[in-house]
Design a protein around this motif. Sequence first.
Motif, PDB file in Angstrom:
ATOM      1  N   THR A  32       1.915   3.259 -16.231  1.00  0.00           N
ATOM      2  CA  THR A  32       0.855   2.425 -15.668  1.00  0.00           C
ATOM      3  C   THR A  32       1.014   0.985 -16.152  1.00  0.00           C
ATOM      4  O   THR A  32       0.865   0.041 -15.367  1.00  0.00           O
ATOM      5  N   ALA A  33       1.343   0.808 -17.411  1.00  0.00           N
ATOM      6  CA  ALA A  33       1.551  -0.533 -17.961  1.00  0.00           C
ATOM      7  C   ALA A  33       2.740  -1.212 -17.283  1.00  0.00           C
ATOM      8  O   ALA A  33       2.650  -2.388 -16.892  1.00  0.00           O
ATOM      9  N   ILE A  34       3.830  -0.492 -17.133  1.00  0.00           N
ATOM     10  CA  ILE A  34       5.019  -1.085 -16.501  1.00  0.00           C
ATOM     11  C   ILE A  34       4.723  -1.474 -15.058  1.00  0.00           C
ATOM     12  O   ILE A  34       5.129  -2.546 -14.594  1.00  0.00           O
TER      13      ILE A  34
ATOM     14  N   ARG B  74       2.190   8.885  -6.770  1.00  0.00           N
ATOM     15  CA  ARG B  74       2.696  10.269  -6.734  1.00  0.00           C
ATOM     16  C   ARG B  74       3.831  10.448  -7.740  1.00  0.00           C
ATOM     17  O   ARG B  74       3.892  11.449  -8.450  1.00  0.00           O
ATOM     18  N   PHE B  75       4.722   9.464  -7.813  1.00  0.00           N
ATOM     19  CA  PHE B  75       5.832   9.520  -8.771  1.00  0.00           C
ATOM     20  C   PHE B  75       5.304   9.593 -10.204  1.00  0.00           C
ATOM     21  O   PHE B  75       5.718  10.444 -10.994  1.00  0.00           O
ATOM     22  N   ARG B  76       4.381   8.686 -10.552  1.00  0.00           N
ATOM     23  CA  ARG B  76       3.852   8.658 -11.921  1.00  0.00           C
ATOM     24  C   ARG B  76       3.190   9.983 -12.275  1.00  0.00           C
ATOM     25  O   ARG B  76       3.435  10.539 -13.354  1.00  0.00           O
ATOM     26  N   ASN B  77       2.380  10.490 -11.385  1.00  0.00           N
ATOM     27  CA  ASN B  77       1.682  11.743 -11.669  1.00  0.00           C
ATOM     28  C   ASN B  77       2.657  12.904 -11.853  1.00  0.00           C
ATOM     29  O   ASN B  77       2.494  13.721 -12.761  1.00  0.00           O
ATOM     30  N   GLN B  78       3.675  12.959 -11.022  1.00  0.00           N
ATOM     31  CA  GLN B  78       4.672  14.030 -11.145  1.00  0.00           C
ATOM     32  C   GLN B  78       5.531  13.834 -12.398  1.00  0.00           C
ATOM     33  O   GLN B  78       5.775  14.780 -13.142  1.00  0.00           O
ATOM     34  N   ALA B  79       5.964  12.613 -12.623  1.00  0.00           N
ATOM     35  CA  ALA B  79       6.831  12.329 -13.775  1.00  0.00           C
ATOM     36  C   ALA B  79       6.133  12.616 -15.095  1.00  0.00           C
ATOM     37  O   ALA B  79       6.764  13.065 -16.056  1.00  0.00           O
TER      38      ALA B  79
ATOM     39  N   THR C  17      -0.599  14.924 -25.271  1.00  0.00           N
ATOM     40  CA  THR C  17      -0.266  13.645 -25.893  1.00  0.00           C
ATOM     41  C   THR C  17       0.946  13.019 -25.212  1.00  0.00           C
ATOM     42  O   THR C  17       0.934  11.832 -24.875  1.00  0.00           O
ATOM     43  N   LEU C  18       1.993  13.803 -24.994  1.00  0.00           N
ATOM     44  CA  LEU C  18       3.191  13.283 -24.332  1.00  0.00           C
ATOM     45  C   LEU C  18       2.896  12.842 -22.902  1.00  0.00           C
ATOM     46  O   LEU C  18       3.376  11.795 -22.456  1.00  0.00           O
ATOM     47  N   SER C  19       2.123  13.619 -22.194  1.00  0.00           N
ATOM     48  CA  SER C  19       1.754  13.270 -20.829  1.00  0.00           C
ATOM     49  C   SER C  19       0.946  11.972 -20.821  1.00  0.00           C
ATOM     50  O   SER C  19       1.185  11.085 -19.996  1.00  0.00           O
ATOM     51  N   GLY C  20       0.019  11.845 -21.748  1.00  0.00           N
ATOM     52  CA  GLY C  20      -0.792  10.630 -21.845  1.00  0.00           C
ATOM     53  C   GLY C  20       0.046   9.401 -22.155  1.00  0.00           C
ATOM     54  O   GLY C  20      -0.164   8.332 -21.577  1.00  0.00           O
ATOM     55  N   GLU C  21       1.008   9.540 -23.071  1.00  0.00           N
ATOM     56  CA  GLU C  21       1.896   8.416 -23.389  1.00  0.00           C
ATOM     57  C   GLU C  21       2.704   8.004 -22.165  1.00  0.00           C
ATOM     58  O   GLU C  21       2.893   6.818 -21.901  1.00  0.00           O
ATOM     59  N   CYS C  22       3.185   8.982 -21.426  1.00  0.00           N
ATOM     60  CA  CYS C  22       3.940   8.717 -20.204  1.00  0.00           C
ATOM     61  C   CYS C  22       3.053   7.974 -19.204  1.00  0.00           C
ATOM     62  O   CYS C  22       3.450   6.960 -18.624  1.00  0.00           O
TER      63      CYS C  22
ATOM     64  N   LYS D 110       0.828  -1.202   0.000  1.00  0.00           N
ATOM     65  CA  LYS D 110       0.000   0.000   0.000  1.00  0.00           C
ATOM     66  C   LYS D 110       0.866   1.257   0.000  1.00  0.00           C
ATOM     67  O   LYS D 110       0.624   2.182  -0.799  1.00  0.00           O
ATOM     68  N   THR D 111       1.884   1.301   0.852  1.00  0.00           N
ATOM     69  CA  THR D 111       2.779   2.456   0.907  1.00  0.00           C
ATOM     70  C   THR D 111       3.531   2.621  -0.412  1.00  0.00           C
ATOM     71  O   THR D 111       3.646   3.733  -0.935  1.00  0.00           O
ATOM     72  N   THR D 112       4.017   1.523  -0.939  1.00  0.00           N
ATOM     73  CA  THR D 112       4.753   1.560  -2.213  1.00  0.00           C
ATOM     74  C   THR D 112       3.850   2.044  -3.339  1.00  0.00           C
ATOM     75  O   THR D 112       4.264   2.869  -4.171  1.00  0.00           O
ATOM     76  N   GLN D 113       2.621   1.560  -3.367  1.00  0.00           N
ATOM     77  CA  GLN D 113       1.693   1.945  -4.431  1.00  0.00           C
ATOM     78  C   GLN D 113       1.354   3.434  -4.348  1.00  0.00           C
ATOM     79  O   GLN D 113       1.300   4.118  -5.374  1.00  0.00           O
TER      80      GLN D 113
END
Length: 164
Positions: A148-150, A117-122, A138-143, A109-112
């Motif tokens: 999310t897939a990884i 937060r990391f994904r949203n900021q990155a 488009t770039l933000s969506g691809e990121c 849970k903590t890791t997720q």
Amino acid sequence: MRSIVRIVVLGATAVVSIAHAEEDWLRRTPSAKETATIVSCLESALGADKQLACINLVARPCRGTQDGATTLGAGVCIDREVQIWDTLLNQNYRRLMAVLNDEGKNDLKTTQQTWLRFRNQACHWPYPAYQGGTFAGTLSGECFMTKTAIRTIDLVEMLDYLPR
């Protein structure tokens, strides 16, 4: 005069029909076939390195269509795939939580939460870089899709390594 009115009405009806069709396309959630494409790829690919090839299997062909060729259309295509990966992420997160002990659940849970937060900021970086330009979305969506897939693939791999 009646034929001119009829032509105007038919023309207006055609425009409204096209607008509704486009509106439906823009709002469309992933189809069962699109979801199955990714799930099937994940199930047939052995190992996380091969599962990475499952990313972009829905968005790429969608972006190759007339509807997906615009910036707005590309965003819709990417969002469709993000929805699939997000659903799979949540399913695998729940599956993993169901088999972990209390300490493992707390750690996951903590890791997720940290990962979210990391994904949203990155994935926010294109907005200041492109100063409000449409390509930023488009770039933000691809990121967002890729990260999310990884993470989904990571969770699947964790499940595969747990003793049954």
